[in-house]
Design a protein around this motif. Structure first.
Motif, mmCIF file in Angstrom:
data_model
loop_
_atom_site.group_PDB
_atom_site.id
_atom_site.type_symbol
_atom_site.label_atom_id
_atom_site.label_comp_id
_atom_site.label_asym_id
_atom_site.label_seq_id
_atom_site.Cartn_x
_atom_site.Cartn_y
_atom_site.Cartn_z
ATOM 1 N N LEU A 24 0.821 -1.209 0.000
ATOM 2 C CA LEU A 24 0.000 0.000 0.000
ATOM 3 C C LEU A 24 0.856 1.261 0.000
ATOM 4 O O LEU A 24 0.573 2.223 -0.724
ATOM 5 N N ASP A 25 1.918 1.268 0.784
ATOM 6 C CA ASP A 25 2.824 2.422 0.808
ATOM 7 C C ASP A 25 3.493 2.609 -0.555
ATOM 8 O O ASP A 25 3.637 3.739 -1.029
ATOM 9 N N ALA A 26 3.888 1.516 -1.185
ATOM 10 C CA ALA A 26 4.507 1.593 -2.512
ATOM 11 C C ALA A 26 3.517 2.125 -3.544
ATOM 12 O O ALA A 26 3.883 2.913 -4.423
ATOM 13 N N HIS A 72 -6.126 3.332 2.837
ATOM 14 C CA HIS A 72 -5.114 3.163 3.887
ATOM 15 C C HIS A 72 -4.571 4.524 4.331
ATOM 16 O O HIS A 72 -4.435 4.798 5.523
ATOM 17 N N LEU A 73 -4.310 5.390 3.364
ATOM 18 C CA LEU A 73 -3.797 6.719 3.668
ATOM 19 C C LEU A 73 -4.851 7.583 4.357
ATOM 20 O O LEU A 73 -4.539 8.347 5.268
ATOM 21 N N VAL A 74 -6.101 7.440 3.955
ATOM 22 C CA VAL A 74 -7.198 8.178 4.604
ATOM 23 C C VAL A 74 -7.265 7.813 6.086
ATOM 24 O O VAL A 74 -7.358 8.688 6.952
ATOM 25 N N GLU A 75 -7.221 6.519 6.372
ATOM 26 C CA GLU A 75 -7.274 6.070 7.767
ATOM 27 C C GLU A 75 -6.108 6.640 8.575
ATOM 28 O O GLU A 75 -6.294 7.128 9.691
ATOM 29 N N ALA A 76 -4.909 6.573 7.993
ATOM 30 C CA ALA A 76 -3.730 7.077 8.699
ATOM 31 C C ALA A 76 -3.838 8.583 8.940
ATOM 32 O O ALA A 76 -3.530 9.078 10.031
ATOM 33 N N ARG A 77 -4.300 9.314 7.939
ATOM 34 C CA ARG A 77 -4.415 10.778 8.048
ATOM 35 C C ARG A 77 -5.469 11.169 9.083
ATOM 36 O O ARG A 77 -5.253 12.062 9.901
ATOM 37 N N ILE A 81 -4.848 13.245 12.581
ATOM 38 C CA ILE A 81 -5.567 14.485 12.916
ATOM 39 C C ILE A 81 -6.317 14.343 14.232
ATOM 40 O O ILE A 81 -6.288 15.230 15.086
ATOM 41 N N LEU A 82 -6.993 13.213 14.426
ATOM 42 C CA LEU A 82 -7.821 13.041 15.620
ATOM 43 C C LEU A 82 -7.004 12.778 16.887
ATOM 44 O O LEU A 82 -7.501 12.993 17.994
ATOM 45 N N GLN A 83 -5.761 12.318 16.746
ATOM 46 C CA GLN A 83 -4.954 12.015 17.924
ATOM 47 C C GLN A 83 -4.086 13.188 18.386
ATOM 48 O O GLN A 83 -3.400 13.086 19.393
ATOM 49 N N ARG A 84 -4.148 14.290 17.674
ATOM 50 C CA ARG A 84 -3.396 15.469 18.111
ATOM 51 C C ARG A 84 -3.960 15.976 19.427
ATOM 52 O O ARG A 84 -5.162 15.868 19.674
ATOM 53 N N PHE A 99 -7.047 18.115 3.275
ATOM 54 C CA PHE A 99 -6.937 17.989 1.821
ATOM 55 C C PHE A 99 -5.594 18.545 1.342
ATOM 56 O O PHE A 99 -5.539 19.391 0.457
ATOM 57 N N SER A 100 -4.534 18.040 1.923
ATOM 58 C CA SER A 100 -3.200 18.459 1.523
ATOM 59 C C SER A 100 -2.269 17.263 1.590
ATOM 60 O O SER A 100 -2.599 16.243 2.173
ATOM 61 N N GLY A 101 -1.117 17.406 0.989
ATOM 62 C CA GLY A 101 -0.092 16.382 1.063
ATOM 63 C C GLY A 101 -0.383 15.166 0.203
ATOM 64 O O GLY A 101 -1.209 15.212 -0.713
ATOM 65 N N PRO A 102 0.308 14.072 0.503
ATOM 66 C CA PRO A 102 0.205 12.871 -0.326
ATOM 67 C C PRO A 102 -1.217 12.310 -0.432
ATOM 68 O O PRO A 102 -1.589 11.773 -1.473
ATOM 69 N N LEU A 103 -2.005 12.446 0.622
ATOM 70 C CA LEU A 103 -3.375 11.942 0.564
ATOM 71 C C LEU A 103 -4.131 12.619 -0.568
ATOM 72 O O LEU A 103 -4.740 11.967 -1.407
#
Length: 192
Positions: A24-26, A72-77, A81-84, A99-103
């Protein structure tokens, strides 16, 4: 662990999860660097360093691979955000930031390609629902009753539009433009 103790053996589930995460990362890296058209299963295979069989076991089609990668990236992002730590002053700018960055770059590749690719568009429908649900749930957790569901939905659309138009601006002009738009939007929301 001393130098004579063998390393702990990973379970099959751990090895499977690690392989899946590498793939998924690749796929995300390839989408961001090469775009959808050049993100092939062979390219992802090469980047992930897994066998073709391992990749196809997890993702039998290119569409399933790229959609799962963005999911996978949505979940990580969202988790990030929610754990800050909360300040209590979180506002709609968090949605703009989402809505920025690799996502966003990877998702944009899929949105554009899905316009003319029926199989990809069909595969993306559940992902778009997942993104919408994650944004709604995350917004409720962050903002409580501060914004209505319609205000959140409109903010998401504004964030997408700003992110797309960002492609054609320099970073400095984008920051200034986004700040002006966001200030105006917050004023509108606060006035209601």
């Amino acid at each position: 662990m001393t130098e004579h103790e063998p390393a702990p053996t990973r379970t099959q589930a751990q090895r499977t999860a690690a392989t899946r995460a590498r793939v998924l990362d690749a796929a995300i890296d390839s989408l961001v660097e090469l775009g959808y058209a050049r993100t092939t299963t062979q390219e992802v295979n090469r980047r992930a360093g897994v066998s073709r069989g391992a990749l196809l076991h997890h993702f039998p089609t290119r569409e399933s691979l790229v959609v799962a990668a963005v999911g996978h990236l949505v979940e990580a992002r969202m988790t990030e955000i929610l754990q800050r730590p909360r300040t209590g002053g979180e506002d709609i700018s968090v949605i703009i930031e989402a809505f920025s960055g690799p996502l966003f770059d990877a998702a944009l590749e899929l949105w554009v390609a899905a316009r003319t690719d029926d199989a990809l568009r069909t595969a993306m429908a559940p992902l778009e629902q997942k993104v919408s649900d994650a944004l709604t749930t995350g917004s409720e957790e962050l903002f409580g009753a501060r914004y209505t569901p319609d205000q959140i939905a409109l903010s998401v659309e504004l964030a997408r539009g700003l992110a797309v138009s960002r492609i054609l601006r320099t970073p400095d002009s984008d920051r200034a433009f986004t700040d002006r738009v966001l200030t105006t939007w917050k004023d509108i929301l606060d006035a209601q």
